[in-house]
Structure formats: structure tokens, C-alpha cells
Design a protein around this motif. Structure first.
Motif, PDB file in Angstrom:
ATOM      1  N   ILE A  38     -19.103 -18.081 -12.555  1.00  0.00           N
ATOM      2  CA  ILE A  38     -19.317 -19.471 -12.464  1.00  0.00           C
ATOM      3  C   ILE A  38     -19.584 -20.133 -11.402  1.00  0.00           C
ATOM      4  N   LYS A  39     -18.713 -19.929 -10.246  1.00  0.00           N
ATOM      5  CA  LYS A  39     -18.822 -20.539  -8.946  1.00  0.00           C
ATOM      6  C   LYS A  39     -20.186 -19.822  -8.247  1.00  0.00           C
ATOM      7  N   ASN A  40     -20.796 -18.641  -8.572  1.00  0.00           N
ATOM      8  CA  ASN A  40     -21.837 -18.089  -8.042  1.00  0.00           C
ATOM      9  C   ASN A  40     -23.106 -18.259  -8.799  1.00  0.00           C
ATOM     10  N   PHE A  41     -22.968 -18.897  -9.762  1.00  0.00           N
ATOM     11  CA  PHE A  41     -23.972 -19.118 -10.995  1.00  0.00           C
ATOM     12  C   PHE A  41     -25.164 -19.271 -10.452  1.00  0.00           C
ATOM     13  N   GLY A  42     -25.426 -20.127  -9.680  1.00  0.00           N
ATOM     14  CA  GLY A  42     -26.999 -20.593  -9.020  1.00  0.00           C
ATOM     15  C   GLY A  42     -27.558 -19.295  -8.258  1.00  0.00           C
ATOM     16  N   PRO A  43     -26.837 -18.757  -7.284  1.00  0.00           N
ATOM     17  CA  PRO A  43     -27.410 -17.663  -6.645  1.00  0.00           C
ATOM     18  C   PRO A  43     -27.677 -16.516  -7.485  1.00  0.00           C
ATOM     19  N   ALA A  44     -26.916 -16.409  -8.372  1.00  0.00           N
ATOM     20  CA  ALA A  44     -26.832 -15.060  -8.980  1.00  0.00           C
ATOM     21  C   ALA A  44     -28.013 -15.040 -10.152  1.00  0.00           C
ATOM     22  N   MET A  45     -28.416 -16.464 -10.594  1.00  0.00           N
ATOM     23  CA  MET A  45     -29.321 -16.606 -11.411  1.00  0.00           C
ATOM     24  C   MET A  45     -30.721 -16.297 -10.629  1.00  0.00           C
ATOM     25  N   MET A  46     -30.867 -16.980  -9.589  1.00  0.00           N
ATOM     26  CA  MET A  46     -31.814 -17.002  -8.805  1.00  0.00           C
ATOM     27  C   MET A  46     -32.319 -15.501  -8.344  1.00  0.00           C
ATOM     28  N   ASN A  47     -31.361 -14.739  -7.933  1.00  0.00           N
ATOM     29  CA  ASN A  47     -31.396 -13.435  -7.452  1.00  0.00           C
ATOM     30  C   ASN A  47     -32.155 -12.633  -8.880  1.00  0.00           C
ATOM     31  N   LEU A  48     -31.659 -12.824  -9.846  1.00  0.00           N
ATOM     32  CA  LEU A  48     -32.263 -12.072 -11.240  1.00  0.00           C
ATOM     33  C   LEU A  48     -33.608 -12.558 -11.209  1.00  0.00           C
ATOM     34  N   ALA A  49     -33.945 -14.001 -11.250  1.00  0.00           N
ATOM     35  CA  ALA A  49     -35.349 -14.380 -11.503  1.00  0.00           C
ATOM     36  C   ALA A  49     -36.301 -13.858 -10.515  1.00  0.00           C
ATOM     37  N   SER A  50     -35.828 -13.956  -9.207  1.00  0.00           N
ATOM     38  CA  SER A  50     -36.710 -13.311  -8.139  1.00  0.00           C
ATOM     39  C   SER A  50     -37.012 -11.684  -8.436  1.00  0.00           C
ATOM     40  N   GLU A  51     -35.993 -10.936  -8.727  1.00  0.00           N
ATOM     41  CA  GLU A  51     -36.277  -9.634  -9.113  1.00  0.00           C
ATOM     42  C   GLU A  51     -37.236  -9.469 -10.310  1.00  0.00           C
ATOM     43  N   TRP A  52     -36.967 -10.072 -11.299  1.00  0.00           N
ATOM     44  CA  TRP A  52     -37.978 -10.135 -12.556  1.00  0.00           C
ATOM     45  C   TRP A  52     -39.400 -10.220 -11.946  1.00  0.00           C
ATOM     46  N   ILE A  53     -39.618 -11.270 -11.095  1.00  0.00           N
ATOM     47  CA  ILE A  53     -40.978 -11.406 -10.593  1.00  0.00           C
ATOM     48  C   ILE A  53     -41.479 -10.392  -9.714  1.00  0.00           C
ATOM     49  N   LYS A  54     -40.540  -9.872  -8.701  1.00  0.00           N
ATOM     50  CA  LYS A  54     -40.855  -8.892  -7.979  1.00  0.00           C
ATOM     51  C   LYS A  54     -41.316  -7.608  -8.557  1.00  0.00           C
ATOM     52  N   ASN A  55     -40.709  -7.450  -9.768  1.00  0.00           N
ATOM     53  CA  ASN A  55     -40.844  -6.002 -10.526  1.00  0.00           C
ATOM     54  C   ASN A  55     -42.226  -6.287 -11.354  1.00  0.00           C
ATOM     55  N   GLY A  56     -42.704  -7.296 -11.278  1.00  0.00           N
ATOM     56  CA  GLY A  56     -44.162  -7.562 -12.052  1.00  0.00           C
ATOM     57  C   GLY A  56     -43.987  -7.899 -13.395  1.00  0.00           C
ATOM     58  N   LYS A  57     -42.847  -8.199 -13.817  1.00  0.00           N
ATOM     59  CA  LYS A  57     -42.548  -8.753 -15.317  1.00  0.00           C
ATOM     60  C   LYS A  57     -43.465  -9.823 -15.678  1.00  0.00           C
ATOM     61  N   LYS A  58     -43.649 -10.088 -16.889  1.00  0.00           N
ATOM     62  CA  LYS A  58     -44.171 -11.217 -17.434  1.00  0.00           C
ATOM     63  C   LYS A  58     -43.450 -11.784 -18.759  1.00  0.00           C
ATOM     64  N   ALA A  59     -44.125 -12.804 -19.336  1.00  0.00           N
ATOM     65  CA  ALA A  59     -43.270 -13.304 -20.514  1.00  0.00           C
ATOM     66  C   ALA A  59     -43.374 -12.536 -21.489  1.00  0.00           C
ATOM     67  N   GLU A  60     -44.632 -11.883 -21.690  1.00  0.00           N
ATOM     68  CA  GLU A  60     -44.632 -10.727 -22.681  1.00  0.00           C
ATOM     69  C   GLU A  60     -43.507  -9.549 -22.532  1.00  0.00           C
ATOM     70  N   ASP A  61     -42.841  -9.330 -21.206  1.00  0.00           N
ATOM     71  CA  ASP A  61     -41.798  -8.245 -21.282  1.00  0.00           C
ATOM     72  C   ASP A  61     -40.464  -8.707 -21.771  1.00  0.00           C
ATOM     73  N   ILE A  62     -40.208  -9.970 -22.203  1.00  0.00           N
ATOM     74  CA  ILE A  62     -39.024 -10.550 -22.833  1.00  0.00           C
ATOM     75  C   ILE A  62     -38.765  -9.633 -23.994  1.00  0.00           C
ATOM     76  N   PRO A  63     -37.501  -8.830 -24.088  1.00  0.00           N
ATOM     77  CA  PRO A  63     -37.041  -8.007 -25.200  1.00  0.00           C
ATOM     78  C   PRO A  63     -37.220  -8.848 -26.511  1.00  0.00           C
ATOM     79  N   GLU A  64     -37.632  -8.197 -27.601  1.00  0.00           N
ATOM     80  CA  GLU A  64     -37.493  -8.703 -28.907  1.00  0.00           C
ATOM     81  C   GLU A  64     -36.325  -8.503 -29.619  1.00  0.00           C
ATOM     82  N   ASP A  65     -35.127  -7.638 -28.983  1.00  0.00           N
ATOM     83  CA  ASP A  65     -34.008  -7.302 -29.620  1.00  0.00           C
ATOM     84  C   ASP A  65     -34.076  -6.835 -30.880  1.00  0.00           C
TER      85      ASP A  65
END
Length: 375
Positions: free
Chosen positions: A348-375
Motif C-alpha cells: 500500500i505504501k508503494n502503491f503509486g510507483p508499483a502501479m506506474m511501473n506496471l503501466a509503463s511496462e504495459w505500454i513498452k510491451n506494445g499492449k493496447k486496449a484489446e489486449d485486456i484479458p476477457e477472463d
């Protein structure tokens, strides 16, 4: 200027979170059954320890109390039970079963009924069958919950199930506080979600603490919706210099996801000045870096024509922020569910940086909205 942007983002988050909270329609669950069958244990396992203590119990009928609190979006209508062979039988019938007919006011309308029977008794009482028959006629979904399942043998449970009305034999779930493999709480949660109206599912999924995958699935549904909206905003298009304005729209999505995961402690930290500024700054940077990273993945395009952000860029930013928020929130809840509270607090204390690291990785890996899993 950036401080103003960060302040505005923090303020927008607070407004979005308050709006989500005010818009949720509570789901009403009636827990019924004989005295001592373990209704309180079922409530606590699904909705959290001591929910009845935290909530405020108010008498609805002679044999029913309703428990609700500001922290839960489910009202628990708790029957006080009945004693076989006493005058309380008739009181129970008149008060509890008649409650199922109280659909004239949305606040008291029962949306689900969980009828608890102790497996340890080895049999279903005649009165249980009378009550279940009456409930089945109410057009309210009814689940039969065999509690203390670790005490009964498989043959005993099968015999109990065999005497139930045909319409209920596929709606039986075993629970226990002792042995995990005899606990069918996740199945009970899924059954309940599927039978609730769409307008009430969010409240129920948010309030239950058993099925984190249900929370993640609901979060991804909202992310996809927000991506479509962001595509429309970005398709305008808007100047790249106004990227923070686009990212500010993500605050509504972040607020909804954190509310869904019931992470009030994270929300409190985000609303504090320090964390609000941190996330505001990171989101602003993400909005700009997302454009640069995405453009690099498009063959033959090295710059943004006219300095404008397209709908695809807007939806990619939304997907990255939304999925990163959900993954981080899921991890925190998973740690809590496993009893790893110190680990959860650190996350929880590291929520902001952790979230932004994951978001940056998503973009760096070339993922787009259609790549969100359908579960």
C-alpha cells in the motif's frame, strides 16, 4: 503549473471516489435457518469478520435484524433462527418467510436468500423443507448452505441433498471454517453474482472478501468501457500538450477500481497531499511517455502528426493505467487474504510507483486496449 495539475488530479480523484460511493445500490441478502447452524460464520467468512458487530442491527420484523454500515454495500437480513418444536416455529414462519414478500420498497427488497442447514445434524428437518418450499415460491434466488461440512460424511451430505426440492438440488453449497477443501464459498459467490441484477452486482462483488477473481473480472469490464470512452475523447483529437487532461479522466477509473477492491486505506493515502502529488506527477509523465512509446511501435511513423493524440493512444493509456491499478490492488488483497498483513501494508505504501511501473511496462510491451484479458 505542474503543482496545479497534480492538485487538480488529486481533487478529481476525491470527487470521483465520492461519486462512485454515492452511486452504488446496496444488495440485500437474507440469511435464514435454525438457531446454532452457523449463520454468523457464513456471514463473517464472506463479508469479513464481525460484520454484524461493525454494522448497526435494526429490527425489521419480530425475527429479523438488518445489519448495514458505511463500509459495506451489502445489507444482511439476519434471521434470529428458530427452535424446533416450540412456538418460535410459527413466529419464524410469519416473520422470516413473509419478509420475502416485502418487495414494495427497494430498501427492504430481498435479492438473495441463503438458507443454512447444519451438516452435523445429518438430516434436513421437515420445517426446513416447509420454509424452503415457501422461499422457492417467492421468485427470489435461494441457495441452500450446508454448514459445518467437515463434520458430516459424504454419504450424509448426499442423503440431505436428496430430500431437497428438485429446484434447489443444484443450488447447494457446503461451508466450513475448518477444512478448505470442504468449503464451497467461491461457488456460492459465483452463484450469487450470476443471479443478481446487473445494477447490484458491483455492490456484492465489492463487499465479498472471498473471490478476488470476481473483483478482477469486474474491474476489467470497467476498464474496457473506459477505454472505449477514452478512444472517443482522443479521437477528437487533442493536443499532446494537453495529455494531462486526458489522463485526468483516468481518475474516475482508478477510483472505481479501488472502491471495487474495497481498498479504503489506499484511497485515503491517494487523497493525502504527498501521494496525490506523486500519482499526479507519474500520471502526467505516463501520458507523455505513452505517446512516445506507442509511436515507436508504429512502422513508418516517427512523430505525432500535428502534435495531436489519437483515439488509439488515449485508449492505450487508459488500458495501461486501469490494468496496472487492478493488478496492484489484486496483489494487496491477495496478501491480506493469505494473512500477510505486513506485506500488504508495504504494498500500500508503494502503491503509486508499483502501479506506474506496471503501466509503463504495459505500454513498452506494445499492449493496447484489446489486449485486456476477457477472463
Amino acid at each position: 503549473m505542474e503543482n496545479n495539475v497534480n492538485y487538480d488530479l488529486g481533487k478529481k480523484y476525491e470527487e470521483a471516489y465520492a461519486k462512485v460511493r454515492a452511486s452504488v445500490q446496496k444488495a440485500n441478502v437474507l440469511i435464514a435457518g435454525a438457531t446454532g447452524v452457523g449463520k454468523s460464520s457464513v456471514i463473517n467468512m464472506v463479508f469479513g469478520d464481525n460484520v454484524a458487530v461493525v454494522g448497526t442491527g435494526k429490527p425489521v420484523t419480530q425475527k429479523i435484524d438488518v445489519y448495514e454500515s458505511d463500509d459495506s454495500d451489502v445489507r444482511i437480513f439476519d434471521s434470529k433462527g428458530y427452535e424446533i418444536g416450540t412456538e418460535a416455529d410459527d413466529e419464524f414462519y410469519q416473520s422470516v418467510i413473509k419478509l420475502a414478500e416485502m418487495t414494495q420498497t427497494p430498501e427492504n427488497a430481498i435479492h438473495l436468500i441463503w438458507y443454512c442447514i447444519a451438516s452435523s445434524g445429518g438430516r434436513v428437518q421437515d420445517y426446513d423443507l416447509v420454509a424452503l418450499g415457501a422461499f422457492s415460491k417467492s421468485n427470489i434466488p435461494v441457495a441452500v448452505v450446508f454448514t459445518k461440512a467437515d463434520i458430516a460424511s459424504d454419504d450424509e451430505v448426499a442423503a440431505m441433498k436428496a430430500v431437497l426440492p428438485e429446484s434447489l438440488k443444484e443450488c447447494v453449497f457446503e461451508t466450513t471454517t475448518k477444512i478448505p477443501e470442504y468449503n464451497h464459498l467461491q461457488e456460492l459467490i459465483q452463484w450469487s453474482i450470476e443471479r443478481l441484477p446487473e445494477s447490484l452486482r458491483f455492490a456484492f462483488i465489492k463487499s465479498q472478501n472471498v473471490d478476488l477473481d470476481a473483483k478482477r473480472k469486474q474491474a476489467r469490464s470497467y476498464i474496457r468501457q473506459q477505454c472505449a470512452a477514452a478512444f472517443g475523447v482522443g479521437f477528437a483529437p487533442i493536443p499532446m500538450s494537453d495529455a494531462p487532461l486526458l489522463v485526468a479522466n483516468e481518475m474516475a477509473l482508478i477510483a472505481r477500481i479501488l472502491y471495487l477492491y474495497d481498498l479504503g486505506s489506499v484511497s485515503d493515502m491517494i487523497k493525502s497531499m504527498g501521494v496525490s502529488s506523486l500519482i499526479g506527477s507519474l500520471l502526467t509523465s505516463l501520458g507523455k511517455s505513452a505517446v512516445a512509446n506507442l509511436i515507436k511501435l508504429i512502422p513508418g511513423v516517427g512523430t505525432i502528426v500535428g502534435g495531436m493524440i489519437s483515439g488509439g493512444v488515449g485508449s492505450t493509456i487508459t488500458a495501461a493505467v486501469g490494468e496496472a491499478t487492478s493488478i496492484t490492488a489484486y496483489s494487496i488483497c491477495k496478501a491480506r487474504l493469505n494473512g500477510e498483513y505486513s506485506k500488504a501494508d508495504e504494498m500500500i505504501k508503494n502503491f503509486g510507483p508499483a502501479m506506474m511501473n506496471l503501466a509503463s511496462e504495459w505500454i513498452k510491451n506494445g499492449k493496447k486496449a484489446e489486449d485486456i484479458p476477457e477472463d
